[in-house]
Design a protein around this motif. Structure first.
Motif, PDB file in Angstrom:
ATOM      1  N   PRO A 181       0.825  -1.213   0.000  1.00  0.00           N
ATOM      2  CA  PRO A 181       0.000   0.000   0.000  1.00  0.00           C
ATOM      3  C   PRO A 181       0.859   1.263   0.000  1.00  0.00           C
ATOM      4  O   PRO A 181       1.433   1.642   1.009  1.00  0.00           O
ATOM      5  N   PHE A 182       0.946   1.880  -1.162  1.00  0.00           N
ATOM      6  CA  PHE A 182       1.688   3.133  -1.305  1.00  0.00           C
ATOM      7  C   PHE A 182       0.689   4.275  -1.334  1.00  0.00           C
ATOM      8  O   PHE A 182      -0.188   4.318  -2.199  1.00  0.00           O
ATOM      9  N   SER A 183       0.816   5.205  -0.409  1.00  0.00           N
ATOM     10  CA  SER A 183      -0.194   6.252  -0.292  1.00  0.00           C
ATOM     11  C   SER A 183       0.218   7.544  -0.976  1.00  0.00           C
ATOM     12  O   SER A 183       1.356   7.997  -0.844  1.00  0.00           O
ATOM     13  N   ILE A 184      -0.726   8.135  -1.695  1.00  0.00           N
ATOM     14  CA  ILE A 184      -0.538   9.461  -2.277  1.00  0.00           C
ATOM     15  C   ILE A 184      -0.557  10.522  -1.174  1.00  0.00           C
ATOM     16  O   ILE A 184      -0.056  11.618  -1.350  1.00  0.00           O
ATOM     17  N   SER A 185      -1.123  10.167  -0.027  1.00  0.00           N
ATOM     18  CA  SER A 185      -1.214  11.060   1.125  1.00  0.00           C
ATOM     19  C   SER A 185      -0.077  10.775   2.099  1.00  0.00           C
ATOM     20  O   SER A 185       0.073   9.658   2.592  1.00  0.00           O
ATOM     21  N   GLU A 186       0.717  11.796   2.382  1.00  0.00           N
ATOM     22  CA  GLU A 186       1.820  11.649   3.348  1.00  0.00           C
ATOM     23  C   GLU A 186       1.275  11.253   4.721  1.00  0.00           C
ATOM     24  O   GLU A 186       1.832  10.382   5.404  1.00  0.00           O
TER      25      GLU A 186
ATOM     26  N   LEU B  80      -2.238   2.300  -5.122  1.00  0.00           N
ATOM     27  CA  LEU B  80      -2.085   3.750  -5.022  1.00  0.00           C
ATOM     28  C   LEU B  80      -3.162   4.253  -4.065  1.00  0.00           C
ATOM     29  O   LEU B  80      -4.216   4.747  -4.455  1.00  0.00           O
ATOM     30  N   SER B  81      -2.879   4.079  -2.778  1.00  0.00           N
ATOM     31  CA  SER B  81      -3.838   4.380  -1.726  1.00  0.00           C
ATOM     32  C   SER B  81      -4.117   5.876  -1.646  1.00  0.00           C
ATOM     33  O   SER B  81      -3.244   6.700  -1.920  1.00  0.00           O
TER      34      SER B  81
ATOM     35  N   GLY C  44      10.326  -0.580 -11.627  1.00  0.00           N
ATOM     36  CA  GLY C  44      10.040  -1.921 -12.128  1.00  0.00           C
ATOM     37  C   GLY C  44       8.651  -2.435 -11.819  1.00  0.00           C
ATOM     38  O   GLY C  44       8.348  -3.600 -12.084  1.00  0.00           O
ATOM     39  N   VAL C  45       7.777  -1.592 -11.270  1.00  0.00           N
ATOM     40  CA  VAL C  45       6.404  -2.007 -10.977  1.00  0.00           C
ATOM     41  C   VAL C  45       5.574  -1.911 -12.262  1.00  0.00           C
ATOM     42  O   VAL C  45       5.635  -0.901 -12.967  1.00  0.00           O
ATOM     43  N   ARG C  46       4.814  -2.948 -12.538  1.00  0.00           N
ATOM     44  CA  ARG C  46       3.954  -2.954 -13.723  1.00  0.00           C
ATOM     45  C   ARG C  46       2.482  -3.184 -13.383  1.00  0.00           C
ATOM     46  O   ARG C  46       1.622  -3.067 -14.242  1.00  0.00           O
ATOM     47  N   HIS C  47       2.205  -3.521 -12.150  1.00  0.00           N
ATOM     48  CA  HIS C  47       0.835  -3.821 -11.714  1.00  0.00           C
ATOM     49  C   HIS C  47       0.418  -2.810 -10.646  1.00  0.00           C
ATOM     50  O   HIS C  47       1.066  -2.696  -9.604  1.00  0.00           O
ATOM     51  N   PHE C  48      -0.676  -2.096 -10.909  1.00  0.00           N
ATOM     52  CA  PHE C  48      -1.148  -1.050 -10.009  1.00  0.00           C
ATOM     53  C   PHE C  48      -2.656  -1.186  -9.764  1.00  0.00           C
ATOM     54  O   PHE C  48      -3.392  -1.675 -10.620  1.00  0.00           O
ATOM     55  N   SER C  49      -3.092  -0.707  -8.595  1.00  0.00           N
ATOM     56  CA  SER C  49      -4.518  -0.556  -8.301  1.00  0.00           C
ATOM     57  C   SER C  49      -4.751   0.847  -7.771  1.00  0.00           C
ATOM     58  O   SER C  49      -4.117   1.252  -6.782  1.00  0.00           O
ATOM     59  N   LEU C  50      -5.602   1.595  -8.447  1.00  0.00           N
ATOM     60  CA  LEU C  50      -6.029   2.882  -7.913  1.00  0.00           C
ATOM     61  C   LEU C  50      -6.981   2.603  -6.758  1.00  0.00           C
ATOM     62  O   LEU C  50      -8.037   1.996  -6.950  1.00  0.00           O
ATOM     63  N   ALA C  51      -6.605   3.033  -5.565  1.00  0.00           N
ATOM     64  CA  ALA C  51      -7.358   2.650  -4.371  1.00  0.00           C
ATOM     65  C   ALA C  51      -8.082   3.846  -3.759  1.00  0.00           C
ATOM     66  O   ALA C  51      -7.467   4.862  -3.423  1.00  0.00           O
TER      67      ALA C  51
END
Length: 271
Positions: free
Chosen positions: A86-91, A127-128, A155-162
Motif C-alpha cells: 500500500p503506497f499512499s498518495i497522502s503523506e 495507489l492508496s 520496475g512495478v507494472r501492476h497497479f490498483s487505484l485505491a
C-alpha cells in the motif's frame, strides 16, 4: 477480515479460502505478512497457508506486505504469487498505514521489487488515497501520475487505484482511470474501491465504461482498512460486480455453484 475485533479461527479462514479457490477468480487477496500487533487478525497467515493447497487452483494468491521484512517472509512460500504494497498518495496516511514517509515508502518499494525479481514474484502497488484524502494533503491527477511514473521506473507494472475512504465519484473514477491508463499504457491498472452499497453500482459502471477490467472486491461488501477513519465504508461487494457483468452479458468464466457455496459459507465466517 483484518479490521474485525473477533478473531476468526485459522481453520475457518482456510476452509473459506479453499472454497474461494474453487470459484476461479484470477487472484485472491488471502492474508497479510504484517505485524501481529498492528493487525492481530492476520497473525495466522502462515498457518492458513499451510492448510491450503493452492496448486490445484487457477487462482493466484496475493499477500499484503507493509515492509521489506514482510516481503521476505512472503517470498518463502511458493503458493504466494503476488505481493501487494500500500503506497499512499497522502503523506499523512502513509505514516498512519505503514509508519513511514512517502520517501521511505518509495525506497521500500525499490527493495520489494528486487526481492520479487529474485524470487519470481509479482509486485503490485496500491495507489492508496488515489482519489483524494480527508487530511488536507495535496492531491490531483497529476500527482497520482507522478508517483505512478516513479514506481514504474522502479520496475512495478501492476497497479490498483485505491479509494481508501470511499470518497470517489463515478465521474472521478472514469476521469482518473482514463488519465492514468492513457499516460501509462504499459501497466496493468485495476481499481480497489470502497463504497456504500447504494453507490457501488454507479461507481462500477463508470469504471467498466472507462475500460477497467480488474476489480478488487469482497463477498458481501465487508472489510475496509483499519488504519483509515472509523467511518470508513466497506469494500465493494463481489456479488454487485457479478450482477452488473451478468446484466452486460459478460461471461466471467467462474464456477457459479462454487460461488454460491462460498457465499453461503461467508455467512458463517463473518458472524
Amino acid at each position: 477480515m483484518q479490521g474485525m475485533p473477533r478473531f476468526i479461527p485459522t481453520e475457518v479462514k482456510a476452509a473459506y479460502l479453499k472454497l474461494l479457490l474453487s470459484v476461479g477468480f484470477e487472484r485472491l487477496d488471502f492474508g497479510s505478512f504484517v505485524s501481529p500487533k498492528a493487525i492481530p487478525q492476520m497473525r495466522d497467515t502462515i498457518d492458513v497457508l499451510n492448510l491450503v493447497d493452492a496448486a490445484a487452483s487457477t487462482s493466484q494468491l496475493l499477500a499484503i506486505v507493509a515492509n521489506v521484512r514482510g516481503a521476505e517472509q512472503a517470498t518463502k512460500f511458493a503458493q504466494v504469487g503476488i505481493l501487494g504494497f500500500p503506497f499512499s498518495i497522502s503523506e499523512t496516511f502513509q505514516r498512519r498505514n505503514t509508519n513511514s514517509t512517502i520517501a521511505q515508502a518509495i525506497d521500500t518499494v525499490k527493495q520489494i521489487v528486487a526481492i520479487c525479481h529474485v524470487n519470481g514474484k509479482v509486485p503490485l502497488i496500491y495507489l492508496s488515497m488515489g482519489f483524494g484524502n480527508p487530511y488536507g494533503d495535496a492531491w490531483n491527477p497529476a500527482i497520482v501520475a507522478d508517483y505512478t511514473a516513479q514506481l514504474l521506473a522502479l520496475g512495478v507494472r501492476h497497479f490498483s487505484l485505491a479509494d481508501t475512504v470511499g470518497s470517489s465519484t463515478p465521474d472521478g473514477i472514469a476521469t482518473l482511470y482514463a488519465y492514468i491508463h492513457s499516460a501509462f499504457p504499459e501497466i496493468e491498472l485495476g481499481l480497489h474501491l470502497h463504497s456504500t452499497p447504494n453507490e457501488s453500482r454507479d461507481k462500477l459502471s463508470a469504471a467498466l465504461d472507462a475500460g477497467c477490467a480488474r476489480f478488487d472486491t469482497a463477498l458481501r461488501g465487508l472489510g475496509g482498512c483499519p488504519m483509515a477513519e472509523d467511518k470508513l465504508t466497506g469494500n465493494i461487494a463481489t456479488e454487485t460486480l457479478l450482477q452488473l457483468l451478468y446484466e452486460r452479458g459478460v461471461d466471467t468464466g467462474l464456477d457459479m455453484d462454487a460461488w454460491a457455496e462460498a457465499m453461503q459459507y461467508s455467512r458463517e465466517v463473518f458472524l
